[in-house]
Design a protein around this motif. Structure first.
Motif, PDB file in Angstrom:
ATOM      1  N   THR A  11       0.836  -1.206   0.000  1.00  0.00           N
ATOM      2  CA  THR A  11       0.000   0.000   0.000  1.00  0.00           C
ATOM      3  C   THR A  11       0.864   1.247   0.000  1.00  0.00           C
ATOM      4  O   THR A  11       1.827   1.349   0.768  1.00  0.00           O
ATOM      5  CB  THR A  11      -0.929   0.024   1.222  1.00  0.00           C
ATOM      6  OG1 THR A  11      -1.748  -1.143   1.232  1.00  0.00           O
ATOM      7  CG2 THR A  11      -1.828   1.261   1.203  1.00  0.00           C
ATOM      8  N   ALA A  12       0.509   2.208  -0.865  1.00  0.00           N
ATOM      9  CA  ALA A  12       1.127   3.534  -0.870  1.00  0.00           C
ATOM     10  C   ALA A  12       0.100   4.525  -0.355  1.00  0.00           C
ATOM     11  O   ALA A  12      -1.042   4.562  -0.830  1.00  0.00           O
ATOM     12  CB  ALA A  12       1.583   3.920  -2.274  1.00  0.00           C
ATOM     13  N   LEU A  31       0.695   6.946  -9.874  1.00  0.00           N
ATOM     14  CA  LEU A  31       0.860   7.668  -8.615  1.00  0.00           C
ATOM     15  C   LEU A  31       1.186   9.131  -8.903  1.00  0.00           C
ATOM     16  O   LEU A  31       2.198   9.427  -9.532  1.00  0.00           O
ATOM     17  CB  LEU A  31       1.990   7.051  -7.783  1.00  0.00           C
ATOM     18  CG  LEU A  31       1.815   5.594  -7.347  1.00  0.00           C
ATOM     19  CD1 LEU A  31       3.082   5.088  -6.673  1.00  0.00           C
ATOM     20  CD2 LEU A  31       0.623   5.456  -6.401  1.00  0.00           C
ATOM     21  N   PRO A  32       0.368  10.070  -8.456  1.00  0.00           N
ATOM     22  CA  PRO A  32       0.690  11.486  -8.653  1.00  0.00           C
ATOM     23  C   PRO A  32       2.004  11.831  -7.954  1.00  0.00           C
ATOM     24  O   PRO A  32       2.314  11.269  -6.898  1.00  0.00           O
ATOM     25  CB  PRO A  32      -0.491  12.205  -7.976  1.00  0.00           C
ATOM     26  CG  PRO A  32      -1.593  11.196  -7.971  1.00  0.00           C
ATOM     27  CD  PRO A  32      -0.925   9.867  -7.796  1.00  0.00           C
ATOM     28  N   PRO A  33       2.807  12.720  -8.515  1.00  0.00           N
ATOM     29  CA  PRO A  33       4.088  13.088  -7.889  1.00  0.00           C
ATOM     30  C   PRO A  33       3.881  13.572  -6.454  1.00  0.00           C
ATOM     31  O   PRO A  33       3.181  14.555  -6.217  1.00  0.00           O
ATOM     32  CB  PRO A  33       4.607  14.217  -8.792  1.00  0.00           C
ATOM     33  CG  PRO A  33       3.955  13.969 -10.110  1.00  0.00           C
ATOM     34  CD  PRO A  33       2.600  13.412  -9.796  1.00  0.00           C
ATOM     35  N   ASN A  34       4.483  12.877  -5.508  1.00  0.00           N
ATOM     36  CA  ASN A  34       4.342  13.218  -4.104  1.00  0.00           C
ATOM     37  C   ASN A  34       5.183  12.271  -3.260  1.00  0.00           C
ATOM     38  O   ASN A  34       5.834  11.362  -3.784  1.00  0.00           O
ATOM     39  CB  ASN A  34       2.879  13.130  -3.665  1.00  0.00           C
ATOM     40  CG  ASN A  34       2.456  14.337  -2.852  1.00  0.00           C
ATOM     41  OD1 ASN A  34       3.210  14.792  -1.993  1.00  0.00           O
ATOM     42  ND2 ASN A  34       1.281  14.877  -3.145  1.00  0.00           N
ATOM     43  N   ILE A  35       5.150  12.452  -1.946  1.00  0.00           N
ATOM     44  CA  ILE A  35       5.807  11.547  -1.011  1.00  0.00           C
ATOM     45  C   ILE A  35       4.773  10.560  -0.482  1.00  0.00           C
ATOM     46  O   ILE A  35       3.662  10.941  -0.130  1.00  0.00           O
ATOM     47  CB  ILE A  35       6.438  12.320   0.162  1.00  0.00           C
ATOM     48  CG1 ILE A  35       7.494  13.295  -0.358  1.00  0.00           C
ATOM     49  CG2 ILE A  35       7.065  11.368   1.162  1.00  0.00           C
ATOM     50  CD1 ILE A  35       8.084  14.181   0.716  1.00  0.00           C
ATOM     51  N   TYR A  36       5.141   9.277  -0.418  1.00  0.00           N
ATOM     52  CA  TYR A  36       4.213   8.235   0.019  1.00  0.00           C
ATOM     53  C   TYR A  36       4.833   7.379   1.116  1.00  0.00           C
ATOM     54  O   TYR A  36       6.050   7.183   1.152  1.00  0.00           O
ATOM     55  CB  TYR A  36       3.823   7.331  -1.160  1.00  0.00           C
ATOM     56  CG  TYR A  36       3.046   8.056  -2.237  1.00  0.00           C
ATOM     57  CD1 TYR A  36       1.672   8.204  -2.150  1.00  0.00           C
ATOM     58  CD2 TYR A  36       3.706   8.605  -3.328  1.00  0.00           C
ATOM     59  CE1 TYR A  36       0.963   8.881  -3.126  1.00  0.00           C
ATOM     60  CE2 TYR A  36       3.003   9.286  -4.310  1.00  0.00           C
ATOM     61  CZ  TYR A  36       1.623   9.416  -4.206  1.00  0.00           C
ATOM     62  OH  TYR A  36       0.939  10.100  -5.172  1.00  0.00           O
ATOM     63  N   HIS A  37       3.985   6.879   1.995  1.00  0.00           N
ATOM     64  CA  HIS A  37       4.374   5.857   2.953  1.00  0.00           C
ATOM     65  C   HIS A  37       4.034   4.500   2.321  1.00  0.00           C
ATOM     66  O   HIS A  37       2.869   4.218   2.026  1.00  0.00           O
ATOM     67  CB  HIS A  37       3.620   6.016   4.266  1.00  0.00           C
ATOM     68  CG  HIS A  37       3.917   7.297   4.974  1.00  0.00           C
ATOM     69  ND1 HIS A  37       5.194   7.769   5.178  1.00  0.00           N
ATOM     70  CD2 HIS A  37       3.106   8.216   5.541  1.00  0.00           C
ATOM     71  CE1 HIS A  37       5.143   8.911   5.828  1.00  0.00           C
ATOM     72  NE2 HIS A  37       3.884   9.210   6.058  1.00  0.00           N
ATOM     73  N   LEU A  38       5.036   3.691   2.097  1.00  0.00           N
ATOM     74  CA  LEU A  38       4.838   2.372   1.524  1.00  0.00           C
ATOM     75  C   LEU A  38       4.858   1.342   2.647  1.00  0.00           C
ATOM     76  O   LEU A  38       5.797   1.305   3.447  1.00  0.00           O
ATOM     77  CB  LEU A  38       5.935   2.062   0.509  1.00  0.00           C
ATOM     78  CG  LEU A  38       5.744   0.756  -0.268  1.00  0.00           C
ATOM     79  CD1 LEU A  38       4.710   0.958  -1.359  1.00  0.00           C
ATOM     80  CD2 LEU A  38       7.067   0.291  -0.865  1.00  0.00           C
ATOM     81  N   SER A  39       3.828   0.526   2.712  1.00  0.00           N
ATOM     82  CA  SER A  39       3.767  -0.531   3.718  1.00  0.00           C
ATOM     83  C   SER A  39       3.472  -1.860   3.044  1.00  0.00           C
ATOM     84  O   SER A  39       2.750  -1.916   2.051  1.00  0.00           O
ATOM     85  CB  SER A  39       2.679  -0.222   4.759  1.00  0.00           C
ATOM     86  OG  SER A  39       1.400  -0.176   4.158  1.00  0.00           O
ATOM     87  N   VAL A  40       4.084  -2.923   3.587  1.00  0.00           N
ATOM     88  CA  VAL A  40       3.884  -4.280   3.074  1.00  0.00           C
ATOM     89  C   VAL A  40       3.465  -5.167   4.237  1.00  0.00           C
ATOM     90  O   VAL A  40       4.172  -5.228   5.259  1.00  0.00           O
ATOM     91  CB  VAL A  40       5.168  -4.832   2.418  1.00  0.00           C
ATOM     92  CG1 VAL A  40       4.900  -6.208   1.810  1.00  0.00           C
ATOM     93  CG2 VAL A  40       5.699  -3.871   1.363  1.00  0.00           C
ATOM     94  N   GLN A  78       8.316   2.094   4.595  1.00  0.00           N
ATOM     95  CA  GLN A  78       9.363   2.935   4.016  1.00  0.00           C
ATOM     96  C   GLN A  78       8.729   4.139   3.344  1.00  0.00           C
ATOM     97  O   GLN A  78       7.665   4.030   2.731  1.00  0.00           O
ATOM     98  CB  GLN A  78      10.196   2.150   2.998  1.00  0.00           C
ATOM     99  CG  GLN A  78      11.313   2.955   2.350  1.00  0.00           C
ATOM    100  CD  GLN A  78      12.154   2.120   1.394  1.00  0.00           C
ATOM    101  OE1 GLN A  78      12.174   0.893   1.481  1.00  0.00           O
ATOM    102  NE2 GLN A  78      12.836   2.792   0.478  1.00  0.00           N
ATOM    103  N   ASP A  79       9.369   5.317   3.463  1.00  0.00           N
ATOM    104  CA  ASP A  79       8.918   6.514   2.754  1.00  0.00           C
ATOM    105  C   ASP A  79       9.525   6.531   1.361  1.00  0.00           C
ATOM    106  O   ASP A  79      10.722   6.276   1.190  1.00  0.00           O
ATOM    107  CB  ASP A  79       9.336   7.783   3.495  1.00  0.00           C
ATOM    108  CG  ASP A  79       8.537   7.994   4.765  1.00  0.00           C
ATOM    109  OD1 ASP A  79       7.498   7.335   4.920  1.00  0.00           O
ATOM    110  OD2 ASP A  79       8.959   8.812   5.602  1.00  0.00           O
ATOM    111  N   VAL A  80       8.708   6.829   0.360  1.00  0.00           N
ATOM    112  CA  VAL A  80       9.153   6.853  -1.031  1.00  0.00           C
ATOM    113  C   VAL A  80       8.754   8.192  -1.643  1.00  0.00           C
ATOM    114  O   VAL A  80       7.589   8.599  -1.571  1.00  0.00           O
ATOM    115  CB  VAL A  80       8.534   5.698  -1.839  1.00  0.00           C
ATOM    116  CG1 VAL A  80       9.069   5.721  -3.268  1.00  0.00           C
ATOM    117  CG2 VAL A  80       8.824   4.368  -1.177  1.00  0.00           C
ATOM    118  N   ASP A  81       9.703   8.882  -2.267  1.00  0.00           N
ATOM    119  CA  ASP A  81       9.465  10.177  -2.901  1.00  0.00           C
ATOM    120  C   ASP A  81       9.307   9.966  -4.406  1.00  0.00           C
ATOM    121  O   ASP A  81      10.273   9.657  -5.110  1.00  0.00           O
ATOM    122  CB  ASP A  81      10.623  11.124  -2.605  1.00  0.00           C
ATOM    123  CG  ASP A  81      10.299  12.569  -2.972  1.00  0.00           C
ATOM    124  OD1 ASP A  81       9.185  12.813  -3.446  1.00  0.00           O
ATOM    125  OD2 ASP A  81      11.167  13.439  -2.773  1.00  0.00           O
TER     126      ASP A  81
END
Length: 417
Positions: A49-50, A74-83, A93-96
């Motif tokens: 999940t982002a 995914l629109p350009p932004n910062i996301y929290h990625l969880s598995v 993990q944070d992904v930009d």
């Protein structure tokens, strides 16, 4: 009759691109990779999940039998990625996401109770390192905005959400005190002419997934008009389960609205369609306290088709058509002589896009577009009823263009040509 035609030509490389089959999602990003356990074995059926807490955007996917996942559009932004997966600790993990070049991640899940989690701070979403002054808006935020009409929904969203932007009685933007210096990027398609309910029909908010409104220090690629840049990503059915919605509204001045949305897709093929209708007895602001001769209506339909034949190519096709018709509000004197001036706007837009990924760092994007606005202004049946003068007009604005760019990403460095 008054006609305007604008023709924009990009690099010659686009001509070759248009001859190929197609694919990647214009302007939006992708996170993909393989989920493994500590031994290196792939983990199938894990949920990836982002999430962005500011725009409240969420996108999820399940890993396949090879542990592979893809989070597209995914629109350009910062996301929290969880598995997450039963029997494993939650990975975070944070992904930009800043470019359309896919981001490769290979999360490793640690063995442990499924209730154990890894806390991920959300401060990175609020303390960005980007020099650009911008406002991020997601689809969930749109639902909370008091948007009066689908034909001017994009303008209304910017007005309600962005600082430093005001509009006059005709709905024209005035960002940072400038006039007509707004540029819209719709899935990579540039729209630089003036947008208001008096001159064109706009895409409905129901078809928009996320919007970034840039009010300061725009990127060099938006050099045409840079006082206000509106980077918009539309909704896609790619990789989504079959889902839809129907909503309606009714208010004062006999105002009614109806919206129907539906999206469905697989990892290779997806389609999203949005149809909207609006009617009001006060379509435009009236010069008198009492609305005289102010009825109007609008209809819009948007369809986006995505196709990904392989891991390197992607095609999307945006289709948009809209019509609006409304009366020109009267003063008491004009109403007394039964003035009946009206206006009709018909809009059509078709925009195919193709992307190709070279390795893991280089992405070629090509977009073609054809857009036309036709405006007809009708006088009263009796010309003597028009005060102070009668007027008839037919105008047409046509935009035909090609745009292509090559993006290269290496670590923290991003190069675009």
């Amino acid at each position: 009759m008054h006609r305007l035609v604008r023709l924009a030509c990009g690099p010659l490389v686009l001509v070759c691109c248009c001859l190929a089959a197609a694919q990647q999602l214009g302007g939006a990003g992708t996170i993909q990779g393989t989920v493994k356990d500590p031994t290196g074995a792939v983990v199938a059926g894990a949920t990836v999940t982002a999430h962005n807490p500011v725009t409240r955007f969420d996108r999820s996917a399940q890993t396949d039998e090879n542990g592979y996942f893809v989070l597209p559009n995914l629109p350009p932004n910062i996301y929290h990625l969880s598995v997450t997966q039963a029997g494993f600790q939650t990975f975070g993990q944070d992904v930009d996401v800043r470019t359309a070049v896919p981001i490769e991640l290979d999360p490793t899940l640690q063995v442990g109770a499924s209730t154990q989690t890894v806390n991920v701070t959300e401060t990175s979403d609020l303390l960005e390192t980007e020099p650009t002054a911008h406002t991020d808006i997601g689809a969930r935020v749109f639902e909370e905005m008091p948007l009066p009409a689908s034909a001017s929904g994009l303008s209304d969203m910017v007005m309600h959400s962005s600082p430093g932007v005001v509009a006059d009685s005709n709905g024209f933007f005035h960002p940072q005190g400038d006039h007509a210096q707004t540029q819209i990027s719709l899935d990579g398609q540039p729209i630089t002419d003036q947008q208001s309910r008096n001159y064109s029909n706009q895409i409905s908010p129901e078809a928009i997934q996320s919007m970034e409104v840039i009010t300061g220090v725009p990127q060099a690629e938006f050099g045409d008009k840079s006082s206000l840049v509106i980077r918009t990503t539309t909704r896609s059915g790619l990789g989504q389960r079959s889902s839809g919605s129907i909503s309606g509204a009714y208010g004062s001045y006999g105002t009614g609205a109806l919206s129907v949305n539906y999206g469905v897709g697989t990892q290779k093929l997806g389609n999203f369609i949005s149809a909207n209708g609006f009617r009001s007895g006060r379509y435009l602001d009236a010069p008198e306290f009492i609305v005289l001769h102010g009825a109007g209506n609008s209809q819009t339909i948007f369809d986006r088709l995505d196709y990904q034949p392989n891991a390197f190519d992607s095609l999307h096709l945006n289709l948009f058509a809209a019509r609006s018709w409304y009366q020109i509000p009267n003063t008491f004197d004009q109403q007394a002589v039964r003035q009946d001036q009206r206006q009709k706007i018909v809009t059509f837009n078709i925009a195919p896009g193709w992307t190709h990924l070279f390795g893991n760092n280089t992405l070629l994007t090509a977009n073609a577009y054809f857009r036309r606005d036709r405006v007809n202004y009708y006088p009263s049946t009796d010309p003597l009823a028009d005060q102070p003068a009668t007027l008839a007009q037919s105008r047409q604005l046509t935009n035909i263009g090609f745009r292509s760019d090559l993006s290269y990403v290496k670590g923290r460095h991003n190069f675009k040509m």
